[in-house]
Design an enzyme around this catalytic site. Sequence first.
Site, PDB file in Angstrom:
ATOM      1  N   LYS A  43       0.811  -1.213   0.000  1.00 20.72           N
ATOM      2  CA  LYS A  43       0.000   0.000   0.000  1.00 20.72           C
ATOM      3  C   LYS A  43       0.853   1.276   0.000  1.00 20.72           C
ATOM      4  O   LYS A  43       0.490   2.251  -0.652  1.00 20.72           O
ATOM      5  CB  LYS A  43      -0.979  -0.010   1.173  1.00 20.72           C
ATOM      6  N   GLU A  62      -3.250   7.753   6.830  1.00 19.39           N
ATOM      7  CA  GLU A  62      -3.839   8.676   5.858  1.00 19.39           C
ATOM      8  C   GLU A  62      -5.130   9.233   6.432  1.00 19.39           C
ATOM      9  O   GLU A  62      -5.651   8.766   7.440  1.00 19.39           O
ATOM     10  CB  GLU A  62      -4.065   7.991   4.497  1.00 19.39           C
ATOM     11  N   ASN A  94     -14.985  -3.686   6.829  1.00 17.68           N
ATOM     12  CA  ASN A  94     -14.236  -3.204   5.656  1.00 17.68           C
ATOM     13  C   ASN A  94     -14.172  -4.228   4.541  1.00 17.68           C
ATOM     14  O   ASN A  94     -13.288  -4.180   3.695  1.00 17.68           O
ATOM     15  CB  ASN A  94     -12.809  -2.776   6.039  1.00 17.68           C
ATOM     16  N   GLU A 152      -9.036   0.491  -7.137  1.00 16.22           N
ATOM     17  CA  GLU A 152     -10.045   0.859  -6.145  1.00 16.22           C
ATOM     18  C   GLU A 152      -9.894   2.325  -5.751  1.00 16.22           C
ATOM     19  O   GLU A 152      -8.780   2.794  -5.502  1.00 16.22           O
ATOM     20  CB  GLU A 152      -9.904  -0.012  -4.893  1.00 16.22           C
ATOM     21  N   GLU A 183      -6.127   1.375  -3.702  1.00 13.47           N
ATOM     22  CA  GLU A 183      -5.165   0.316  -4.004  1.00 13.47           C
ATOM     23  C   GLU A 183      -5.537  -0.272  -5.352  1.00 13.47           C
ATOM     24  O   GLU A 183      -6.628  -0.042  -5.871  1.00 13.47           O
ATOM     25  CB  GLU A 183      -5.198  -0.784  -2.930  1.00 13.47           C
ATOM     26  N   ASN A 240      -5.905  -3.972  -7.219  1.00 10.71           N
ATOM     27  CA  ASN A 240      -5.901  -5.420  -7.053  1.00 10.71           C
ATOM     28  C   ASN A 240      -5.523  -6.048  -8.390  1.00 10.71           C
ATOM     29  O   ASN A 240      -6.233  -5.922  -9.376  1.00 10.71           O
ATOM     30  CB  ASN A 240      -7.260  -5.919  -6.565  1.00 10.71           C
ATOM     31  N   PHE A 259     -21.322 -11.360  13.021  1.00 13.80           N
ATOM     32  CA  PHE A 259     -20.785 -12.010  11.825  1.00 13.80           C
ATOM     33  C   PHE A 259     -19.892 -13.204  12.142  1.00 13.80           C
ATOM     34  O   PHE A 259     -18.933 -13.495  11.441  1.00 13.80           O
ATOM     35  CB  PHE A 259     -20.041 -11.001  10.941  1.00 13.80           C
TER      36      PHE A 259
HETATM   37  P1  ADP Z   1      -7.998  -3.953   1.592  1.00  8.26           P
HETATM   38  O1  ADP Z   1      -6.688  -4.243   0.952  1.00  8.26           O
HETATM   39  O2  ADP Z   1      -8.121  -4.591   2.909  1.00  8.26           O
HETATM   40  O3  ADP Z   1      -9.124  -4.181   0.654  1.00  8.26           O
HETATM   41  P2  ADP Z   1      -8.441  -1.097   1.165  1.00  8.26           P
HETATM   42  O4  ADP Z   1      -7.393  -0.052   1.227  1.00  8.26           O
HETATM   43  O5  ADP Z   1      -8.929  -1.466  -0.189  1.00  8.26           O
HETATM   44  O6  ADP Z   1      -7.933  -2.373   1.933  1.00  8.26           O
HETATM   45  O7  ADP Z   1      -9.662  -0.627   2.051  1.00  8.26           O
HETATM   46  C1  ADP Z   1     -10.763  -1.451   2.328  1.00  8.26           C
HETATM   47  C2  ADP Z   1     -11.924  -0.608   2.803  1.00  8.26           C
HETATM   48  O8  ADP Z   1     -11.585   0.156   3.975  1.00  8.26           O
HETATM   49  C3  ADP Z   1     -12.408   0.426   1.825  1.00  8.26           C
HETATM   50  O9  ADP Z   1     -13.315  -0.098   0.896  1.00  8.26           O
HETATM   51  C4  ADP Z   1     -13.053   1.456   2.736  1.00  8.26           C
HETATM   52  O10 ADP Z   1     -14.321   1.029   3.148  1.00  8.26           O
HETATM   53  C5  ADP Z   1     -12.161   1.447   3.942  1.00  8.26           C
HETATM   54  N1  ADP Z   1     -11.089   2.473   3.851  1.00  8.26           N
HETATM   55  C6  ADP Z   1      -9.802   2.275   3.511  1.00  8.26           C
HETATM   56  N2  ADP Z   1      -9.102   3.428   3.544  1.00  8.26           N
HETATM   57  C7  ADP Z   1      -9.961   4.396   3.910  1.00  8.26           C
HETATM   58  C8  ADP Z   1      -9.855   5.827   4.130  1.00  8.26           C
HETATM   59  N3  ADP Z   1      -8.708   6.467   3.993  1.00  8.26           N
HETATM   60  N4  ADP Z   1     -10.962   6.492   4.504  1.00  8.26           N
HETATM   61  C9  ADP Z   1     -12.131   5.862   4.668  1.00  8.26           C
HETATM   62  N5  ADP Z   1     -12.305   4.543   4.493  1.00  8.26           N
HETATM   63  C10 ADP Z   1     -11.236   3.791   4.115  1.00  8.26           C
HETATM   64  P1  ADP Z   2     -10.692  -6.658  -2.016  1.00  6.00           P
HETATM   65  O1  ADP Z   2     -10.707  -7.150  -3.424  1.00  6.00           O
HETATM   66  O2  ADP Z   2     -11.310  -5.328  -1.826  1.00  6.00           O
HETATM   67  O3  ADP Z   2      -9.360  -6.772  -1.365  1.00  6.00           O
HETATM   68  P2  ADP Z   2     -12.196  -9.020  -1.646  1.00  6.00           P
HETATM   69  O4  ADP Z   2     -13.394  -9.277  -0.841  1.00  6.00           O
HETATM   70  O5  ADP Z   2     -12.255  -9.122  -3.108  1.00  6.00           O
HETATM   71  O6  ADP Z   2     -11.693  -7.581  -1.234  1.00  6.00           O
HETATM   72  O7  ADP Z   2     -11.091  -9.995  -1.123  1.00  6.00           O
HETATM   73  C1  ADP Z   2     -10.594  -9.796   0.161  1.00  6.00           C
HETATM   74  C2  ADP Z   2      -9.243 -10.443   0.295  1.00  6.00           C
HETATM   75  O8  ADP Z   2      -9.370 -11.801   0.661  1.00  6.00           O
HETATM   76  C3  ADP Z   2      -8.469 -10.381  -0.970  1.00  6.00           C
HETATM   77  O9  ADP Z   2      -7.116 -10.199  -0.661  1.00  6.00           O
HETATM   78  C4  ADP Z   2      -8.731 -11.713  -1.582  1.00  6.00           C
HETATM   79  O10 ADP Z   2      -7.661 -12.055  -2.417  1.00  6.00           O
HETATM   80  C5  ADP Z   2      -8.855 -12.610  -0.353  1.00  6.00           C
HETATM   81  N1  ADP Z   2      -9.816 -13.684  -0.555  1.00  6.00           N
HETATM   82  C6  ADP Z   2     -11.129 -13.534  -0.737  1.00  6.00           C
HETATM   83  N2  ADP Z   2     -11.717 -14.713  -0.881  1.00  6.00           N
HETATM   84  C7  ADP Z   2     -10.752 -15.647  -0.796  1.00  6.00           C
HETATM   85  C8  ADP Z   2     -10.724 -17.087  -0.901  1.00  6.00           C
HETATM   86  N3  ADP Z   2     -11.808 -17.800  -1.152  1.00  6.00           N
HETATM   87  N4  ADP Z   2      -9.574 -17.710  -0.724  1.00  6.00           N
HETATM   88  C9  ADP Z   2      -8.474 -17.003  -0.492  1.00  6.00           C
HETATM   89  N5  ADP Z   2      -8.436 -15.664  -0.397  1.00  6.00           N
HETATM   90  C10 ADP Z   2      -9.537 -14.991  -0.560  1.00  6.00           C
HETATM   91 MG    MG Z   3      -9.423  -3.227  -1.151  1.00  6.94          MG
END
Ligand code: ADP
Ligand code: ADP
Ligand code: MG
Length: 659
Positions: free
Chosen positions: A116, A200, A235, A275, A288, A290, A348
């Site tokens: 990140k 941030e 999140n 994203e 980020e 993906n 959950f």
């Molecule tokens: P991950 O790799 O776990 O998916 P992300 O950086 O994509 O992490 O963030 C996941 C979620 O966390 C986002 O979809 C948002 O809901 C929340 N989030 C992350 N960064 C911020 C931010 N700076 N401000 C508000 N919400 C955030």
């Molecule tokens: P994001 O794409 O915003 O990071 P996702 O819900 O797509 O959030 O996935 C969350 C994280 O968990 C990602 O890093 C994804 O690669 C991992 N993940 C999700 N589902 C699985 C699975 N069935 N097996 C392994 N890793 C998973």
């Molecule tokens: Mg993400």
Amino acid sequence: MFKKILIANRGEIACRIISTCKKLSIPTVAVFSDADKRSLHVSLADESVNIGPAASSESYLSIDKIISACKETGADAVHPGYGFLSENHNFMNRLEKEDITFIGPSAEPIRIMGDKIESKIFAIDAGINTVPGHQGIIKDINEAVSIANEVGFPVMIKASAGGGGKGMRIAFSEKDVPDAFTSSINEAKSSFGDDRIFIEKFITKPRHIEIQILADNHGNVIHLGERECSIQRRNQKIIEESPSPFVDKDLRNSMGNQAVQLAKKVGYSSAGTVEFIVDQDKNFYFLEMNTRLQVEHPVTELVTGFDLVEEMIKIAAGEKLNVTQNDVNFKGWAIESRIYAEDPERNFMPSTGRLITYKPPLEIDNIRNDTGVFEGGEISMFYDPMISKLCSYGETRIEACNLMQEALNNFEISGIENNLNLLSSIIKNKKFLEGEINTGFIDEEYPDGFSSKVLDEVDALMFSLTAVFAHIKEINNSQHPESQNNSSLNEKSLVASIGKNIFIFKTYNTLKNTIIEHNGKVISLESDWKPEDKIIKIKIDDSFLTLQIKKNVKGFDIKGFGLNGNVNVRSKISHDLSSHMIEKVIVKNTKIIKCPMPGLVVSIDISEGQKVEDGDKLCTVEAMKMENIIRSETSGIVKKVFCKEGDSLAADEVMIEFQ
Ligand code: ADP
Ligand code: ADP
Ligand code: MG
């Protein structure tokens, strides 16, 4: 084209990839752990290879085992799906040495975007909007406090290696920083083995909106529009849609252009997702990238007509994209609901076990259900608790929402806790229907947690009418046809009670429908329902409803629209007599706290002799990639603690005893 593709994944995504390979007539190899011997992905693939024990680290994450499975079967390409090795650049380097194609981007963009801090610095250089903040590694609490003050509260304290919503905490003011920093660092260390933290700005009431891109190895990059993924718990996304109700053409173009710009700059090829977090004034900031197929990719496929897996395979085989940005058209609206084996009414908490009933509503048109499970199959503790991804497609958003509601109400799952109720409840929520959503939606709309058991009077009446209809049908069914006519045409007084609501009905059963009088109002009920059916499609006056219904000793258990209630139906006389019954006192047996699922004890938050109140945190158990807080359901004094941090416990193992 490839001779044979090995899918280095499991579950729904492995099945999804196999289905495109079949379409392209490419033979497939599934890999599976000991826990997945009888999985759907194994039975769908042409060949399969066992790659070891259930623990991912010894199977799905083992680069050596996957490479030897490729060699053994002659697979010349690997599709990694998402999660597991999909974003691991070491895996790619190893495949390259073995001359096996990785169906995805090359190692360098994955490495850069996988971190990140590094990806944010890269994005700033590429001229992409990023969340204001501090791009350096934070050493300790003191530095965290001073940086947080510099950035300005509220701030998000985030793990650079984070993923899946882990390793991030919000601090609203200086006093939150020490705890937030410590939990982020701990979670980052235990989940990713990497404790680099940055800070941030926390964007308030934001939306999560992401852009799907496609890039080939010849420098062509296009985007396929956005997905709105603001409905999240912990999140992590649970409902996604495309397009976004918040995005107009201009915003789509600017976000799309930035995503394409970033992909070009990093030398990306394959499908990928950029994203963004979008504030209420439509300012958007890069979160980020993906570098893989995203869980929610089906909604993009439904509105653009692309098969993203097919595109990934063709790109990896060196083909050029055969469309330009102008050829991308968006049609209709798609929504995805992620159905998880978890209990939304108990924070959950993941659930494991056998899927006794699993009946997706596949007979409904314009419904897509991506899954890796089947009725009788098992959801194990070792992997992600996803059951399926249910998608609906309509011409308009409201059409897609209505179809999703109908599909959720028709989806039958039993044997395992699941989030169907929460999903239906969100889909019928007024704000959701108006597109008024942000990432805090669930916390805002369910401030005391979600409960399916709280019914207002209108819903209680709807459930009661349904139960009364079923009750009359059952009685008629059990009677001799000759006496049926006479008795059923008779007027009857029935009382339906659900929670605190009590309804007194007069019922008249005609041959065609049932007429019910309630408070002087006449209501007509019609349905083909038969007592053995688990789903009732009923017309109450002019509205059609689908509900799930199950007879039990206390009446009818009814579910639908995010609600669940038990309706007791009896004659007026027995209702009147019931007031003379002695009330049953329910005794809570909560002296012992058992581990609700197999897992690892992460923390014990109480000690022997301590007094705890109802709702107090007792301990945290990690299972299925999630940390679960176990709370007291009573107040009392802790007599004995039977486990310690780091213990691996079986389900139902005793953890704590009260005096
Ligand atoms: P991950 O790799 O776990 O998916 P992300 O950086 O994509 O992490 O963030 C996941 C979620 O966390 C986002 O979809 C948002 O809901 C929340 N989030 C992350 N960064 C911020 C931010 N700076 N401000 C508000 N919400 C955030
Ligand atoms: P994001 O794409 O915003 O990071 P996702 O819900 O797509 O959030 O996935 C969350 C994280 O968990 C990602 O890093 C994804 O690669 C991992 N993940 C999700 N589902 C699985 C699975 N069935 N097996 C392994 N890793 C998973
Ligand atoms: Mg993400």
